[in-house]
Scaffold this active site. Structure first.
Site, PDB file in Angstrom:
ATOM      1  N   ARG A   1     151.350 -36.557 -90.314  1.00 18.83           N
ATOM      2  CA  ARG A   1     150.239 -36.936 -89.451  1.00 18.83           C
ATOM      3  C   ARG A   1     149.248 -37.759 -90.265  1.00 18.83           C
ATOM      4  NH1 ARG A   1     147.798 -31.666 -86.902  1.00 18.83           N
ATOM      5  NH2 ARG A   1     146.099 -32.030 -88.377  1.00 18.83           N
TER       6      ARG A   1
ATOM      7  N   LYS B   1     150.431 -22.496 -86.747  1.00 18.91           N
ATOM      8  CA  LYS B   1     149.590 -22.001 -85.646  1.00 18.91           C
ATOM      9  C   LYS B   1     149.888 -22.727 -84.345  1.00 18.91           C
ATOM     10  CE  LYS B   1     145.558 -22.901 -87.506  1.00 18.91           C
ATOM     11  NZ  LYS B   1     146.024 -23.512 -88.757  1.00 18.91           N
TER      12      LYS B   1
ATOM     13  N   ARG C   1     141.955 -30.121 -97.150  1.00 18.82           N
ATOM     14  CA  ARG C   1     142.014 -29.221 -95.991  1.00 18.82           C
ATOM     15  C   ARG C   1     142.314 -27.791 -96.415  1.00 18.82           C
ATOM     16  NH1 ARG C   1     146.186 -32.233 -92.823  1.00 18.82           N
ATOM     17  NH2 ARG C   1     146.138 -30.518 -91.337  1.00 18.82           N
TER      18      ARG C   1
ATOM     19  N   ARG D   1     155.249 -33.459 -92.376  1.00 20.10           N
ATOM     20  CA  ARG D   1     154.839 -33.683 -90.989  1.00 20.10           C
ATOM     21  C   ARG D   1     154.358 -35.120 -90.767  1.00 20.10           C
ATOM     22  NH1 ARG D   1     150.438 -29.545 -88.641  1.00 20.10           N
ATOM     23  NH2 ARG D   1     149.013 -30.783 -89.864  1.00 20.10           N
TER      24      ARG D   1
HETATM   25  P1  AMP Z   1     144.127 -29.129 -86.833  1.00 19.80           P
HETATM   26  O1  AMP Z   1     144.951 -29.891 -85.856  1.00 19.80           O
HETATM   27  O2  AMP Z   1     143.751 -27.761 -86.344  1.00 19.80           O
HETATM   28  O3  AMP Z   1     144.735 -29.102 -88.212  1.00 19.80           O
HETATM   29  O4  AMP Z   1     142.749 -29.919 -86.977  1.00 19.80           O
HETATM   30  C1  AMP Z   1     142.710 -31.249 -87.461  1.00 19.80           C
HETATM   31  C2  AMP Z   1     141.298 -31.615 -87.883  1.00 19.80           C
HETATM   32  O5  AMP Z   1     140.423 -31.522 -86.747  1.00 19.80           O
HETATM   33  C3  AMP Z   1     140.670 -30.694 -88.923  1.00 19.80           C
HETATM   34  O6  AMP Z   1     141.043 -31.052 -90.237  1.00 19.80           O
HETATM   35  C4  AMP Z   1     139.187 -30.917 -88.655  1.00 19.80           C
HETATM   36  O7  AMP Z   1     138.751 -32.153 -89.190  1.00 19.80           O
HETATM   37  C5  AMP Z   1     139.149 -31.025 -87.143  1.00 19.80           C
HETATM   38  N1  AMP Z   1     138.962 -29.702 -86.504  1.00 19.80           N
HETATM   39  C6  AMP Z   1     139.850 -29.021 -85.714  1.00 19.80           C
HETATM   40  N2  AMP Z   1     139.351 -27.846 -85.309  1.00 19.80           N
HETATM   41  C7  AMP Z   1     138.105 -27.766 -85.855  1.00 19.80           C
HETATM   42  C8  AMP Z   1     137.080 -26.778 -85.829  1.00 19.80           C
HETATM   43  N3  AMP Z   1     137.239 -25.608 -85.158  1.00 19.80           N
HETATM   44  N4  AMP Z   1     135.924 -27.037 -86.490  1.00 19.80           N
HETATM   45  C9  AMP Z   1     135.758 -28.190 -87.163  1.00 19.80           C
HETATM   46  N5  AMP Z   1     136.675 -29.150 -87.248  1.00 19.80           N
HETATM   47  C10 AMP Z   1     137.849 -28.954 -86.601  1.00 19.80           C
END
Ligand code: AMP
Length: 187
Positions: A127, A14, A138, A125
Site C-alpha cells: 500500500r 485486523k 507506524r 502488501r
Molecule cells: P490503517 O488502515 O488502520 O492501517 O490506517 C491507515 C492510516 O490511517 C494510519 O496510519 C493513520 O494515518 C490513519 N488512521 C486510521 N485510523 C486512525 C485513527 N483511529 N486515528 C488516527 N489516525 C488513523
C-alpha cells in the site's frame, strides 16, 4: 447490540479478520483507515487534511477521526452492533468512544503477531504507506500511542489475545472460540 473492538499493530490482520467476523455476525464493520483512504480518494476537506499525515504513517488528529467515527456509530446500520477496526488508536479516542457508548464495549480482540512478521507482511502488501520507513514509524506510533489501550480495556472488559500468525481461517476460528467463551461466561 454487540460492540467489538479489534486491537493490534499494523499488519496483524485486523482488517481481514474484522471484515469476516462482521459478515458472519451481521455487524457493521467500521475501519477508520478505509474511511480516511476513501476521503483522500474523494478529495474531501478531511481527505486533504489527512493525506500527508497518512503518507508519513502518523496519526490523523483525534478530533477529526472521532467526529468521523461517531457519525457512523450513530447510524441506523449500526443498530445491531459494530466491529471497530483501527479505532480507537489513542487514549483520547478510547475515552471519547466510552462517553459516546455509555456502557463501553462488549469485547476486545487483540491480534498478536511478532514484529519481524509484521514488517514482512506490510512490505509485501505494498500500500502507499507500506514503505520501509513508513512501516517503522507506524509500528513506533502503535507502541507509543495505541498499545496503552490494551491495559485501558483490560481494566474494563475482556481482552481476548489471539495469535495472529497462521491461516486466515484458523485465526478466525480462534477469534470465534474466544468470543463464544465470553458469551458462555455471561449466561
Ligand atoms: P490503517 O488502515 O488502520 O492501517 O490506517 C491507515 C492510516 O490511517 C494510519 O496510519 C493513520 O494515518 C490513519 N488512521 C486510521 N485510523 C486512525 C485513527 N483511529 N486515528 C488516527 N489516525 C488513523
Amino acid at each position: 447490540m454487540l460492540k467489538i473492538v479489534f486491537l493490534g499493530p499494523p499488519g496483524a490482520g485486523k482488517g481481514t479478520q474484522a471484515k469476516r467476523l462482521s459478515a458472519r455476525l451481521g455487524l457493521l464493520h467500521l475501519a477508520t483507515g478505509d474511511m480516511l483512504r476513501e476521503a483522500v480518494a474523494q478529495g474531501t476537506t478531511l481527505g486533504q487534511q489527512a493525506q500527508a499525515i497518512m503518507a508519513r504513517g502518523d496519526l490523523v488528529p483525534d478530533a477529526l477521526v472521532i467526529a468521523m467515527l461517531m457519525q457512523r456509530v450513530a447510524g441506523a446500520d449500526a443498530a445491531r452492533g459494530f466491529i471497530l477496526d483501527g479505532f480507537p488508536r489513542t487514549m483520547p479516542q478510547a475515552e471519547a468512544l466510552g462517553r459516546e457508548l455509555g456502557g463501553g464495549v462488549d469485547a476486545v480482540v487483540l491480534l498478536e503477531v511478532p514484529e519481524d512478521e509484521l514488517v514482512r507482511r506490510l512490505l509485501a502488501r505494498g500500500r502507499a504507506d507500506d514503505t520501509e520507513k513508513t512501516v517503522r514509524n507506524r509500528l513506533d506510533v502503535y507502541r507509543q500511542q495505541t498499545e496503552p489501550l490494551v491495559a485501558f480495556y483490560g481494566a474494563r472488559t475482556r481482552v481476548h489475545r489471539v495469535d495472529g500468525v497462521g491461516a486466515i481461517e484458523a485465526v478466525q476460528d480462534h477469534i470465534l472460540m474466544a468470543l463464544d467463551v465470553e458469551q458462555e461466561a455471561k449466561r
